[in-house]
Write a protein that holds these residues in place. Structure first.
Motif, PDB file in Angstrom:
ATOM      1  N   GLY A 217      70.394  46.542  29.407  1.00 41.85           N
ATOM      2  CA  GLY A 217      70.199  47.639  30.350  1.00 41.85           C
ATOM      3  C   GLY A 217      68.868  47.549  31.068  1.00 41.85           C
ATOM      4  O   GLY A 217      68.769  47.802  32.281  1.00 41.85           O
ATOM      5  N   GLU A 218      67.837  47.145  30.347  1.00 43.17           N
ATOM      6  CA  GLU A 218      66.496  47.053  30.926  1.00 43.17           C
ATOM      7  C   GLU A 218      66.419  45.985  32.008  1.00 43.17           C
ATOM      8  O   GLU A 218      65.751  46.168  33.032  1.00 43.17           O
ATOM      9  N   VAL A 219      67.095  44.853  31.782  1.00 44.37           N
ATOM     10  CA  VAL A 219      67.007  43.744  32.737  1.00 44.37           C
ATOM     11  C   VAL A 219      68.138  43.761  33.750  1.00 44.37           C
ATOM     12  O   VAL A 219      68.233  42.881  34.608  1.00 44.37           O
ATOM     13  N   GLY A 220      69.005  44.762  33.652  1.00 48.15           N
ATOM     14  CA  GLY A 220      70.119  44.866  34.594  1.00 48.15           C
ATOM     15  C   GLY A 220      71.156  43.784  34.412  1.00 48.15           C
ATOM     16  O   GLY A 220      71.772  43.327  35.384  1.00 48.15           O
ATOM     17  N   SER A 221      71.383  43.372  33.163  1.00 49.34           N
ATOM     18  CA  SER A 221      72.315  42.286  32.876  1.00 49.34           C
ATOM     19  C   SER A 221      73.754  42.780  32.832  1.00 49.34           C
ATOM     20  O   SER A 221      74.037  43.881  32.350  1.00 49.34           O
ATOM     21  N   SER A 222      74.668  41.955  33.314  1.00 52.31           N
ATOM     22  CA  SER A 222      76.097  42.255  33.214  1.00 52.31           C
ATOM     23  C   SER A 222      76.723  41.575  31.995  1.00 52.31           C
ATOM     24  O   SER A 222      77.949  41.581  31.838  1.00 52.31           O
ATOM     25  N   CYS A 223      75.907  40.986  31.134  1.00 52.87           N
ATOM     26  CA  CYS A 223      76.404  40.293  29.940  1.00 52.87           C
ATOM     27  C   CYS A 223      77.203  41.259  29.063  1.00 52.87           C
ATOM     28  O   CYS A 223      76.735  42.348  28.717  1.00 52.87           O
ATOM     29  N   VAL A 224      78.404  40.844  28.693  1.00 50.78           N
ATOM     30  CA  VAL A 224      79.246  41.643  27.810  1.00 50.78           C
ATOM     31  C   VAL A 224      78.887  41.289  26.368  1.00 50.78           C
ATOM     32  O   VAL A 224      78.962  40.130  25.969  1.00 50.78           O
ATOM     33  N   ILE A 225      78.478  42.285  25.615  1.00 51.07           N
ATOM     34  CA  ILE A 225      78.054  42.064  24.233  1.00 51.07           C
ATOM     35  C   ILE A 225      79.152  42.573  23.308  1.00 51.07           C
ATOM     36  O   ILE A 225      79.493  43.760  23.307  1.00 51.07           O
ATOM     37  N   GLY A 226      79.728  41.656  22.540  1.00 48.14           N
ATOM     38  CA  GLY A 226      80.839  41.994  21.664  1.00 48.14           C
ATOM     39  C   GLY A 226      80.622  41.510  20.248  1.00 48.14           C
ATOM     40  O   GLY A 226      79.644  40.819  19.940  1.00 48.14           O
TER      41      GLY A 226
END
Length: 356
Positions: A170-179
């Protein structure tokens, strides 16, 4: 709830140009590659498929790897997943590997046990990763330690790392999906709801519940033949654990296929579309046959990937697979199972196929 990531299916249909070229008999480069940057691992999971690789402390050298990653991107490889026979985050330059692979034009993902998924790595890598999937195979520290054969403290570390990764994203504005992922085993069947609640509270996007699949080369045989039929009723139960921002992906279809016997295809046709590179640099046609010379194409420490892919050893391997390999002796529900079902249908169309 739908599985928008198609974890229970496949995505080859989104690459019609490559499939069309393959159908015409052309050589295509892999769409997807798995890379093992580290042979070492900090856990000794009871279900480990690649225990026969012996967790050797070998690591791909970054300088050469950067050259090969640049080449892979130029050849048209579209995605790279870091995982393999060891824990990828034990490679001290894992973040640099991820970053360079993305700069080379590939989508990049990571599978990990999550113990070393620290803030430093997340700040450097989350901005370029497409997804991270962490193996957490229990809902309690005690069961986790027994299955992962590690300290109970690691369970809290991993859950904390997941929550921290979500915050950093959230801080870096990442779209990485963490599962996260749980292999359903006799020891943990009563802890699915507990783990789902913990993952939901940590802010991860999904938890995958999948069956164990016996690797042909694995030394581990404790779960061979485990019957998932009595557990299929769990599929409806986990629906209640989902929310707008979190879902449990229960791989019920994969569990059902384990009991079917018939795979739906008589030959493996998927090998042209993917490959595996181990921590020693060897390129393999299939991760189910690591160590079997018939599936060994070459080594990136000795040749370019292009030379390996177009080399004699790969041609001989594909000929063997086409003429001699019975998929019935392969790993059930292998990574390319759904791809093979799709390719079987393409190459053996039903009658009246032109009446669309």
């Amino acid at each position: 709830m739908s599985d928008e990531y198609r974890i229970e299916s496949h995505k080859l249909q989104f690459h019609p140009r490559e499939v069309a070229r393959w159908l015409e008999g052309d050589t295509v480069y892999p769409i997807y590659l798995e890379l093992s940057p580290s042979g070492a691992c900090n856990h000794r999971c009871t279900f480990c498929a690649l225990d026969f690789m012996e967790y050797r402390p070998r690591f791909l050298e970054l300088r050469l790897l950067k050259v090969r990653l640049t080449e892979l991107g130029a050849l048209g490889v579209k995605s790279l997943m870091l995982g393999g026979e060891g824990e990828p985050l034990l490679h001290r330059e894992c973040a640099a590997i991820v970053t360079h692979a993305k700069m080379s034009g590939m989508d990049v993902a990571l599978t990990s046990n999550g113990v070393l998924l620290d803030r430093s790595f997340c700040q450097e890598a989350l901005g370029v990763l497409s997804w991270i999937k962490v193996s957490i195979d229990a809902g309690s520290a005690r069961t986790y330690a027994r299955i992962h054969r590690t300290r109970e403290e690691d369970f809290g570390v991993v859950m904390g790392n997941l929550a921290a990764a979500v915050r950093v994203a959230g801080e870096v504005g990442s779209s990485c999906v963490i599962g996260a992922q749980m292999i359903l085993l006799p020891e943990n069947t009563g802890e699915v709801e507990e783990l789902a609640a913990r993952c939901r509270d940590a802010g991860v996007t999904y938890l995958v519940i999948k069956p164990y699949s016996q690797h042909p080369g694995s030394l581990t045989r404790d779960y061979e033949g485990f019957d998932y039929e009595p557990l299929l009723s769990m599929e409806e139960k986990v629906e209640s654990l989902c929310s707008d921002s979190f879902r449990v992906i229960f791989r019920g279809n994969t569990m059902r296929k384990l009991g079917d016997g018939w795979r739906g295809y008589d030959r493996c046709r998927a090998l042209p579309f993917w490959s595996y590179i181990d921590a020693g640099g060897s390129v393999w046609g299939c991760s189910a046959w690591l160590g079997n010379d018939r599936f060994h194409y070459g080594n990136i420490n000795e040749q370019s990937f292009e030379a390996i892919w177009n080399g004699q050893r790969r041609r001989e391997s594909l000929a063997f697979v086409e003429k001699c390999l019975d998929p019935g002796v392969c790993r059930a529900n292998c990574r390319m199972d759904e791809v093979n079902r799709y390719l079987r249908e393409l190459t053996h169309p039903s009658p009246h196929q032109n009446f669309i």
